[in-house]
Design a protein around this motif. Structure first.
Motif, PDB file in Angstrom:
ATOM      1  N   ALA A 414       0.841  -1.189   0.000  1.00 18.70           N
ATOM      2  CA  ALA A 414       0.000   0.000   0.000  1.00 18.70           C
ATOM      3  C   ALA A 414       0.878   1.240   0.000  1.00 18.70           C
ATOM      4  CB  ALA A 414      -0.915   0.002   1.221  1.00 18.70           C
ATOM      5  N   GLY A 415       0.394   2.290  -0.629  1.00 17.93           N
ATOM      6  CA  GLY A 415       1.163   3.523  -0.694  1.00 17.93           C
ATOM      7  C   GLY A 415       0.972   4.376   0.536  1.00 17.93           C
ATOM      8  N   PHE A 416       1.880   5.335   0.700  1.00 18.74           N
ATOM      9  CA  PHE A 416       1.794   6.315   1.781  1.00 18.74           C
ATOM     10  C   PHE A 416       1.784   7.707   1.180  1.00 18.74           C
ATOM     11  CE2 PHE A 416       3.036   2.585   4.011  1.00 18.74           C
ATOM     12  CZ  PHE A 416       2.707   2.762   5.343  1.00 18.74           C
ATOM     13  N   ASP A 417       1.027   8.628   1.782  1.00 17.23           N
ATOM     14  CA  ASP A 417       1.017   9.994   1.277  1.00 17.23           C
ATOM     15  C   ASP A 417       2.181  10.772   1.871  1.00 17.23           C
ATOM     16  OD1 ASP A 417       0.301  10.776   3.860  1.00 17.23           O
ATOM     17  OD2 ASP A 417      -1.827  10.929   3.385  1.00 17.23           O
ATOM     18  N   ASP A 418       2.272  12.061   1.521  1.00 17.15           N
ATOM     19  CA  ASP A 418       3.412  12.855   1.963  1.00 17.15           C
ATOM     20  C   ASP A 418       3.345  13.220   3.441  1.00 17.15           C
ATOM     21  OD1 ASP A 418       1.295  14.602   1.818  1.00 17.15           O
ATOM     22  OD2 ASP A 418       2.230  15.999   0.437  1.00 17.15           O
ATOM     23  N   ARG A 419       2.265  12.854   4.124  1.00 16.14           N
ATOM     24  CA  ARG A 419       2.132  13.100   5.567  1.00 16.14           C
ATOM     25  C   ARG A 419       2.392  11.839   6.380  1.00 16.14           C
ATOM     26  NH1 ARG A 419      -2.999  13.954   6.673  1.00 16.14           N
ATOM     27  NH2 ARG A 419      -2.651  15.130   8.589  1.00 16.14           N
ATOM     28  N   GLY A 420       2.819  10.765   5.709  1.00 18.21           N
ATOM     29  CA  GLY A 420       3.127   9.528   6.410  1.00 18.21           C
ATOM     30  C   GLY A 420       1.935   8.648   6.680  1.00 18.21           C
ATOM     31  N   ASN A 421       0.784   8.936   6.055  1.00 15.06           N
ATOM     32  CA  ASN A 421      -0.425   8.152   6.266  1.00 15.06           C
ATOM     33  C   ASN A 421      -0.618   7.136   5.149  1.00 15.06           C
ATOM     34  OD1 ASN A 421      -0.995   9.961   8.432  1.00 15.06           O
ATOM     35  ND2 ASN A 421      -1.900  11.396   6.968  1.00 15.06           N
ATOM     36  N   TYR A 428     -12.337   4.445   1.606  1.00 14.08           N
ATOM     37  CA  TYR A 428     -11.421   3.981   2.652  1.00 14.08           C
ATOM     38  C   TYR A 428     -10.572   2.797   2.222  1.00 14.08           C
ATOM     39  CZ  TYR A 428     -13.800   7.034   5.973  1.00 14.08           C
ATOM     40  OH  TYR A 428     -14.308   8.129   6.612  1.00 14.08           O
ATOM     41  N   MET A 429     -10.550   2.477   0.928  1.00 13.20           N
ATOM     42  CA  MET A 429      -9.788   1.332   0.455  1.00 13.20           C
ATOM     43  C   MET A 429      -8.405   1.765  -0.003  1.00 13.20           C
ATOM     44  SD  MET A 429     -10.702  -1.548  -2.463  1.00 13.20           S
ATOM     45  CE  MET A 429     -12.345  -1.823  -1.811  1.00 13.20           C
ATOM     46  N   THR A 430      -7.410   0.938   0.319  1.00 10.16           N
ATOM     47  CA  THR A 430      -6.049   1.195  -0.138  1.00 10.16           C
ATOM     48  C   THR A 430      -5.932   0.825  -1.609  1.00 10.16           C
ATOM     49  OG1 THR A 430      -5.221  -1.020   0.393  1.00 10.16           O
ATOM     50  CG2 THR A 430      -5.227   0.615   2.170  1.00 10.16           C
ATOM     51  N   GLU A 431      -4.723   0.874  -2.126  1.00 12.83           N
ATOM     52  CA  GLU A 431      -4.500   0.498  -3.511  1.00 12.83           C
ATOM     53  C   GLU A 431      -4.726  -0.988  -3.738  1.00 12.83           C
ATOM     54  OE1 GLU A 431      -0.558   1.750  -4.349  1.00 12.83           O
ATOM     55  OE2 GLU A 431      -0.925   3.854  -3.845  1.00 12.83           O
ATOM     56  N   ALA A 438      -8.557   2.895   8.429  1.00 15.74           N
ATOM     57  CA  ALA A 438      -9.419   3.810   9.183  1.00 15.74           C
ATOM     58  C   ALA A 438      -8.648   4.416  10.339  1.00 15.74           C
ATOM     59  CB  ALA A 438     -10.651   3.067   9.705  1.00 15.74           C
ATOM     60  N   GLY A 439      -9.087   5.585  10.771  1.00 17.19           N
ATOM     61  CA  GLY A 439      -8.494   6.227  11.937  1.00 17.19           C
ATOM     62  C   GLY A 439      -7.192   6.930  11.637  1.00 17.19           C
ATOM     63  N   ASP A 440      -6.370   7.057  12.665  1.00 10.69           N
ATOM     64  CA  ASP A 440      -5.129   7.824  12.541  1.00 10.69           C
ATOM     65  C   ASP A 440      -4.181   7.261  11.499  1.00 10.69           C
ATOM     66  OD1 ASP A 440      -6.200   9.295  14.571  1.00 10.69           O
ATOM     67  OD2 ASP A 440      -4.637   8.899  16.038  1.00 10.69           O
ATOM     68  N   ALA A 441      -4.242   5.965  11.228  1.00  7.30           N
ATOM     69  CA  ALA A 441      -3.366   5.371  10.223  1.00  7.30           C
ATOM     70  C   ALA A 441      -3.623   5.972   8.852  1.00  7.30           C
ATOM     71  CB  ALA A 441      -3.559   3.856  10.161  1.00  7.30           C
ATOM     72  N   GLY A 442      -4.861   6.438   8.618  1.00  5.17           N
ATOM     73  CA  GLY A 442      -5.198   7.011   7.326  1.00  5.17           C
ATOM     74  C   GLY A 442      -5.316   8.521   7.305  1.00  5.17           C
ATOM     75  N   ARG A 443      -5.611   9.142   8.451  1.00  2.00           N
ATOM     76  CA  ARG A 443      -5.805  10.584   8.460  1.00  2.00           C
ATOM     77  C   ARG A 443      -4.735  11.325   9.269  1.00  2.00           C
ATOM     78  NH1 ARG A 443     -10.386  12.658   9.162  1.00  2.00           N
ATOM     79  NH2 ARG A 443      -9.719  14.634  10.027  1.00  2.00           N
ATOM     80  N   GLY A 444      -3.871  10.593   9.959  1.00  2.00           N
ATOM     81  CA  GLY A 444      -2.876  11.236  10.803  1.00  2.00           C
ATOM     82  C   GLY A 444      -3.400  11.409  12.211  1.00  2.00           C
ATOM     83  N   GLN A 445      -2.516  11.846  13.092  1.00  2.00           N
ATOM     84  CA  GLN A 445      -2.870  12.014  14.502  1.00  2.00           C
ATOM     85  C   GLN A 445      -4.083  12.921  14.630  1.00  2.00           C
ATOM     86  OE1 GLN A 445       0.070  14.089  16.760  1.00  2.00           O
ATOM     87  NE2 GLN A 445      -0.875  13.672  18.734  1.00  2.00           N
TER      88      GLN A 445
END
Length: 486
Positions: A414-421, A428-431, A438-445
Motif C-alpha cells: 500500500a502507498g503512503f502519502d506525503d504526511r506519512g499516512n 477507505y480502500m487502499t490500492e 481507518a483512523g489515525d493510520a489514514g488521516r494522521g494524529q
C-alpha cells in the motif's frame, strides 16, 4: 572530568534555588468528580435551546444527536437518552472522558454565554446506562458468511469491529499488545480513564461475537498476505504511532525519552505488570517538551511518581484565554487550557526553543533553551538568551508523524502519502482491493471522536464492498477535512 561549560555549578545553584515540592501521595483513580445526577444535570441539559440549526451536530464528526439526548435528559428519560446517544457513538463513555468536545465550541449558546456542558451530559448518560443495565449485547440476527480482520484495537478498530459484527460478519481483531485497547489501554493514564471502562465494553463486544487475538503482530507473527487469504476483507487501524523526534545535540543522552514510551511503561505497572528498568520520575527534575494532551498525561504521571519538579516547555506563544478573532464561532478555537494535571502543579513556559541536551558521562543533566523569535514565519532560538534548565528526565511529547510503514509497505504494498499516512480512496480502500484503512493510520494524529467516526465509516465501506450495499451509517468521508475546524 573537566567541566568546560561550568554546567554542574549552574545546575547545583539552580537546583538549590528551586522551591521544595511538598510530597503528595496521589493515587491513579480517575480525578473527575462523581457524575452529576438528578436536578443539577437536568438543569444543565435544559440550557440546550433545540436550535433550528444545531451547529453542535457539525462540531461533532460523529454527528451526535445532541439536542435530542439533551432534551431526553432534561425530562429524566435516561434509557431513551442512552439509545439516542448510542445511535451515533459506539463508545460515549470514552469520548465523554477523552474528547476535547468540539461540539461545545460549536454550541449556539456559546455565542454570548458559556456553552452547554455537552461532554459532561454525554458521560453521565453513558454511566447511568451501564449502572442501570441498559447497555446490552446486540448480536446479529443472522451471519453473512463473510469474514473481516481488523488490525489494531484502538477506538477506530473497535468501532469498525463492532459495526461489522452487528451487521452479521465474522470479525477478528488483531492486537500486538497483550491486552485489547491500543492507546486507550496503554497511552491514557488511569487518572483520566480507568481501564475497567474499556473492559466492560469489550465484554459487550465479545458477547456480540467479536473475536480478539492479542499478542499477534501482523507482519511478523502472521503476514499481511496470510490475512488477505484468510479473510474476505482487512481493516488497517494501527494508528499513527511514529513519534516526532527532536534531533539536536545531546539527543543520545540517557534520560531523553519519547513520551509514549514513558506512559506505556507506567500504565503497565499500574495494571500490575512488572517492567524491568522502568522510567521512573521519583525524586527527579522532569522537563516535558510539548504542550498537548500527551504532555499533560506525562505531567500527571510524573506527579504520581513523586517527581522533584515538573516543567513543560512549548516553542510557540501561549494561546489566548478567550476565542481569538480569526477563529470565530463555530470554529474550534485554540485556547489556553488547564487540564487537571496542570492544576496539580508544575511550571509551564512558552516561547522556549530547546537548543541542546547537556550532560556528563552519557547521562542527561539539563537542557539548554533560548527564547523563541519569529523570523520570516519561522520559529528560531534568539541569540544571547540561552540558559540551562536542570533536568534528569526529558519527555518528547511533540506529536506523531504517521503510521508505522514496516510490514504495510513491503507486504501489503500500500502507498503512503506525503504526511506519512496510508493512502486510501473515497471508500477507505487502499490500492489493494479488499484492504481498508481507518483512523489515525489514514488521516494522521487526530481526536478520539474522529477515530470512532472513521471506524464507523470504514465499516460501512467494507460492508458495501462485501455485500454490494449497506445499511450502516457513514458519518464522515476520508477526504472531509473542513469539519475539523468546527
Amino acid at each position: 572530568m573537566a567541566d568546560p561549560r561550568g554546567f554542574m555549578k549552574v545546575r547545583q545553584r539552580e537546583t538549590q534555588q528551586r522551591r521544595p515540592v511538598p510530597v503528595r501521595i496521589m493515587d491513579w483513580k480517575e480525578v473527575y468528580e462523581a457524575r452529576q445526577e438528578g436536578t443539577v444535570l437536568r438543569r444543565q441539559a435544559s440550557r440546550c435551546m433545540d436550535c433550528g440549526v444545531p451547529f453542535c451536530h457539525h462540531g461533532c464528526p460523529l454527528g451526535n444527536l445532541i439536542p435530542e439526548w439533551n432534551d431526553l435528559t432534561r425530562r429524566g428519560e435516561g434509557q431513551d437518552a442512552s439509545e439516542r446517544l448510542h445511535a451515533t457513538n459506539n463508545f460515549p463513555e470514552f469520548t465523554g472522558r477523552l474528547c476535547p468536545a468540539p461540539c461545545e465550541s460549536a454550541c449556539v449558546l456559546g455565542i454570548n454565554q458559556p456553552a452547554v456542558t455537552i461532554k459532561q451530559i454525554e458521560v453521565s448518560i453513558a454511566e447511568e446506562a451501564f449502572d442501570a443495565g441498559w447497555v446490552e449485547p446486540l448480536p446479529p440476527a443472522r451471519l453473512t458468511g463473510k469474514t473481516v480482520a481488523v488490525v489494531g484495537s484502538g477506538p477506530a478498530g473497535l468501532a469498525a469491529a463492532q459495526q461489522l459484527t452487528r451487521i452479521g460478519h465474522t470479525v477478528a481483531v488483531y492486537e500486538r499488545d497483550d491486552r485489547i485497547g491500543g492507546l486507550l489501554r496503554y497511552g491514557i493514564p488511569d487518572f483520566k480513564m480507568e481501564k475497567d471502562v474499556i473492559d466492560r465494553r469489550l465484554a459487550q463486544m465479545q458477547a456480540e461475537g467479536t473475536r480478539f487475538r492479542t499478542g499477534v503482530e501482523v507482519g511478523k507473527d502472521v503476514s499481511w498476505d496470510q490475512l488477505r487469504r484468510r479473510y474476505d476483507a482487512v481493516v488497517i487501524a494501527t494508528g499513527a504511532t511514529v513519534p516526532r523526534d527532536l534531533p539536536i545535540p545531546g539527543r543520545h543522552l540517557d534520560g531523553v525519552h519519547y513520551a509514549m514510551d514513558y506512559l506505556v511503561q507506567s500504565n503497565r505497572v499500574v495494571a500490575g505488570d512488572t517492567v524491568p528498568a522502568q522510567i521512573d520520575a521519583r525524586g527527579k527534575h522532569v522537563v516535558i517538551l510539548g504542550g498537548g494532551d500527551t504532555g499533560a498525561d506525562c505531567i500527571g504521571t510524573a506527579h504520581r511518581q513523586q517527581a522533584a519538579s515538573v516543567t513543560t516547555l512549548a516553542i510557540g506563544k501561549q494561546p489566548p484565554a478567550e476565542r481569538p478573532a480569526h477563529q470565530p464561532w463555530p470554529m474550534f478555537p485554540t485556547l489556553f487550557e488547564v487540564a487537571t494535571a496542570h492544576e496539580e502543579g508544575g511550571e509551564r513556559t512558552y516561547l522556549a526553543s530547546t537548543v541542546e541536551f547537556v550532560g556528563e558521562n552519557g547521562r542527561l543533566a539539563g537542557i539548554k533553551v533560548a527564547e523563541t523569535e519569529y523570523v520570516d514565519g519561522r520559529r528560531l532560538p534568539k541569540a544571547g538568551t540561552e540558559r540551562i534548565i536542570p533536568a534528569d528526565l526529558v519527555f518528547l511529547a511533540l506529536g506523531f508523524t504517521g503510521a508505522e510503514p514496516a510490514g504495510i509497505a513491503e507486504q501489503v504494498q500500500a502507498g503512503f502519502d506525503d504526511r506519512g499516512n496510508v493512502s486510501r480512496d473515497a471508500d477507505y480502500m487502499t490500492e489493494v482491493p479488499g484492504i481498508f484503512v481507518a483512523g489515525d493510520a489514514g488521516r494522521g494524529q487526530s481526536l478520539i471522536v474522529w477515530a470512532i467516526a472513521e471506524g464507523r465509516a470504514a465499516a460501512a465501506a467494507v460492508d458495501r464492498h462485501l455485500m454490494g450495499s449497506t445499511i450502516l451509517p457513514a458519518p464522515v468521508a476520508p477526504t472531509d477535512r473542513a469539519i475539523t475546524v468546527l
